[in-house]
Design an enzyme around this catalytic site. Structure first.
Site, PDB file in Angstrom:
ATOM      1  N   ASP A   1     -17.343   6.863  -1.764  1.00 57.10           N
ATOM      2  CA  ASP A   1     -15.982   6.672  -0.714  1.00 57.10           C
ATOM      3  C   ASP A   1     -15.918   8.146  -0.156  1.00 57.10           C
ATOM      4  O   ASP A   1     -16.463   9.065  -0.517  1.00 57.10           O
ATOM      5  CB  ASP A   1     -14.899   6.432  -1.860  1.00 57.10           C
ATOM      6  CG  ASP A   1     -13.608   6.140  -1.168  1.00 57.10           C
ATOM      7  OD1 ASP A   1     -13.683   5.674   0.183  1.00 57.10           O
ATOM      8  OD2 ASP A   1     -12.583   6.100  -1.675  1.00 57.10           O
TER       9      ASP A   1
ATOM     10  N   CYS B   1     -16.235   1.386   0.018  1.00 61.18           N
ATOM     11  CA  CYS B   1     -15.124   0.396   0.632  1.00 61.18           C
ATOM     12  C   CYS B   1     -14.859   0.328   1.829  1.00 61.18           C
ATOM     13  O   CYS B   1     -14.145  -0.292   2.233  1.00 61.18           O
ATOM     14  CB  CYS B   1     -13.989   0.758  -0.414  1.00 61.18           C
ATOM     15  SG  CYS B   1     -13.414   2.484  -0.107  1.00 61.18           S
TER      16      CYS B   1
ATOM     17  N   ARG C   1     -13.477  -8.817   0.813  1.00 57.54           N
ATOM     18  CA  ARG C   1     -12.015  -8.577   0.591  1.00 57.54           C
ATOM     19  C   ARG C   1     -11.401  -9.815   0.765  1.00 57.54           C
ATOM     20  O   ARG C   1     -10.261  -9.986   0.162  1.00 57.54           O
ATOM     21  CB  ARG C   1     -11.739  -7.519   1.346  1.00 57.54           C
ATOM     22  CG  ARG C   1     -12.355  -6.124   1.337  1.00 57.54           C
ATOM     23  CD  ARG C   1     -11.958  -5.528  -0.163  1.00 57.54           C
ATOM     24  NE  ARG C   1     -10.576  -5.616  -0.348  1.00 57.54           N
ATOM     25  CZ  ARG C   1      -9.709  -4.526   0.144  1.00 57.54           C
ATOM     26  NH1 ARG C   1     -10.245  -3.593   0.758  1.00 57.54           N
ATOM     27  NH2 ARG C   1      -8.463  -4.571  -0.257  1.00 57.54           N
TER      28      ARG C   1
ATOM     29  N   ARG D   1       0.991  -1.082  -0.050  1.00 58.80           N
ATOM     30  CA  ARG D   1       0.010   0.008   0.005  1.00 58.80           C
ATOM     31  C   ARG D   1       1.059   1.174  -0.034  1.00 58.80           C
ATOM     32  O   ARG D   1       1.541   1.325   1.094  1.00 58.80           O
ATOM     33  CB  ARG D   1      -0.891   0.177   1.202  1.00 58.80           C
ATOM     34  CG  ARG D   1      -1.475   1.223   1.481  1.00 58.80           C
ATOM     35  CD  ARG D   1      -2.621   1.051   2.460  1.00 58.80           C
ATOM     36  NE  ARG D   1      -3.777   0.609   1.562  1.00 58.80           N
ATOM     37  CZ  ARG D   1      -5.125   0.770   2.105  1.00 58.80           C
ATOM     38  NH1 ARG D   1      -5.440   1.293   3.247  1.00 58.80           N
ATOM     39  NH2 ARG D   1      -5.976  -0.222   1.529  1.00 58.80           N
TER      40      ARG D   1
ATOM     41  N   GLN E   1      -9.976  -3.918  -4.164  1.00 58.80           N
ATOM     42  CA  GLN E   1     -11.164  -3.543  -3.750  1.00 58.80           C
ATOM     43  C   GLN E   1     -12.382  -3.783  -4.563  1.00 58.80           C
ATOM     44  O   GLN E   1     -13.450  -4.404  -4.242  1.00 58.80           O
ATOM     45  CB  GLN E   1     -11.143  -1.973  -3.542  1.00 58.80           C
ATOM     46  CG  GLN E   1     -12.673  -1.425  -2.911  1.00 58.80           C
ATOM     47  CD  GLN E   1     -13.011  -1.985  -1.276  1.00 58.80           C
ATOM     48  OE1 GLN E   1     -12.244  -1.786  -0.648  1.00 58.80           O
ATOM     49  NE2 GLN E   1     -14.038  -2.369  -1.389  1.00 58.80           N
TER      50      GLN E   1
ATOM     51  N   HIS F   1      -7.052   1.302  -6.799  1.00 61.29           N
ATOM     52  CA  HIS F   1      -7.340   0.291  -5.608  1.00 61.29           C
ATOM     53  C   HIS F   1      -7.913  -0.761  -6.105  1.00 61.29           C
ATOM     54  O   HIS F   1      -9.120  -1.204  -5.878  1.00 61.29           O
ATOM     55  CB  HIS F   1      -8.237   1.012  -4.652  1.00 61.29           C
ATOM     56  CG  HIS F   1      -8.372   0.292  -3.167  1.00 61.29           C
ATOM     57  ND1 HIS F   1      -7.614  -0.857  -2.893  1.00 61.29           N
ATOM     58  CD2 HIS F   1      -9.009   0.531  -2.147  1.00 61.29           C
ATOM     59  CE1 HIS F   1      -7.867  -1.287  -1.719  1.00 61.29           C
ATOM     60  NE2 HIS F   1      -8.773  -0.621  -1.117  1.00 61.29           N
TER      61      HIS F   1
END
Ligand code: CP
Ligand code: NVA
Length: 308
Positions: free
Chosen positions: A225, A265, A293, A107, A137, A134
């Protein structure tokens, strides 16, 4: 054979992506066991390294548990724990850790850090979120959509909010999984030109508007988001002002198709990008999305490690 990196949804062919999502569904059905036809021979000696330059709850825990449930092991490090913080080049770090571990998930603050790891590692590198995208996700999000609504191909997904890293991976996915994506953003916070140009070039069905009601009309799923992504805290007041009209509330959900899903998310900020009534209401699938996930990571790992 070059390593199977999972860097972005636009960098993997559509058939492989479809296989990864289907494997995610199979992983979920198998629970803590691994589906018989995906028996990951040799994984018990494999180690996944997780590197975090920014915080994480879901990505960190789900990758760690995914690797354990597959039969392997993982170790997580913050950037500050590595010599990179004292000036060791990323290229050298990637070459060295490739001699110890079987895959690296990172990340990263900057997308270039991810690509530098991938260019120098001799084991698969997985994108666990960057400032640009991402992708892990969205594999979980597609699984979540499909387990309620059936195949995503041809369906209509709407995004209302910041044109951020998660939105960019939705754009990649719209092209690869062939669904319609309508994005409502204030023009100042539109997705980047590069991802929009890519989508146009590959003929993706993307509508970009500044009107959230236009975007969500007839949508089978509404997604948003946070308005302030990690690393953007100093810009928070401007973003909150620009994005106020893009909040997903009950009135906006009424413009979507009846029974439309709501996805986020997470982490979510109730009263900002989404009302409590929507995220905690009957159309929200955010807890399944978060659970998925784990199943999606198992599928991504199985593919990257070549045990699929
Ligand atoms: N959605 C997501 O990636 O969450 P974390 O930041 O907690 O990993
Ligand atoms: N856009 C958010 C996603 C968090 C999972 C961020 O980058 O902070």
């Amino acid at each position: 054979m070059p390593p199977r990196h999972f860097l972005d949804i636009d960098r993997i062919d559509a058939r492989t992506l479809r296989r990864i999502v289907d494997m995610g569904h199979a992983m979920k059905r198998a629970g803590k066991r691994v589906p018989a036809k995906l028996t990951p021979d040799g994984i018990e000696s494999m180690v996944l390294m997780l590197i975090f330059e920014k915080p994480s709850t879901r990505t960190r825990v789900s990758f760690d548990v995914a690797m354990r449930q597959l039969g392997g092991q993982s170790l997580a490090l913050n950037q500050a724990d590595l010599q990179v913080g004292r000036g060791e080049p990323i290229a050298d770090t990637a070459k060295v850790v490739s001699r110890y571990v079987d895959a690296i998930m990172i990340r990263a603050n900057r997308h270039a850090t991810l690509t530098e790891y991938a260019e120098n590692a001799t084991v698969p590198v997985i994108n666990g979120l960057t400032d640009r995208t991402h992708p892990c996700q969205i594999i979980a999000d597609i699984m979540t959509f499909e387990e309620v609504k059936g195949p995503i191909e041809g369906r209509r997904i709407a995004w209302s909010g910041d044109g951020n890293n998660v939105a960019a991976s939705w754009i990649h996915a719209a092209a690869q999984f062939k669904f319609k994506l309508a994005i409502a953003c204030p023009p100042q916070l539109n997705p980047g030109n590069e991802v929009l140009a890519w989508a146009k070039g590959v003929g993706a069905e993307i509508l970009l508007t500044d009107d959230p009601h236009e975007a969500v009309t007839d949508a089978d799923c509404v997604v948003t988001d946070t308005w302030v992504s990690m690393g953007q805290q100093s810009d928070a007041p401007r973003r909150k002002q620009l994005l106020g009209a893009y909040a997903v509330d009950e009135a906006l959900m009424r413009s979507a198709a009846p029974g439309a899903l709501f996805m986020h998310c997470l982490p979510a900020y109730r009263g900002l990008e989404v009302s409590a009534g929507v995220i905690d209401g009957p159309q929200s699938v955010v807890w399944d999305e978060a659970e998925n996930r784990l199943h999606a990571q198992k599928a991504i790992l199985a593919w990257c490690l070549g045990v699929d």
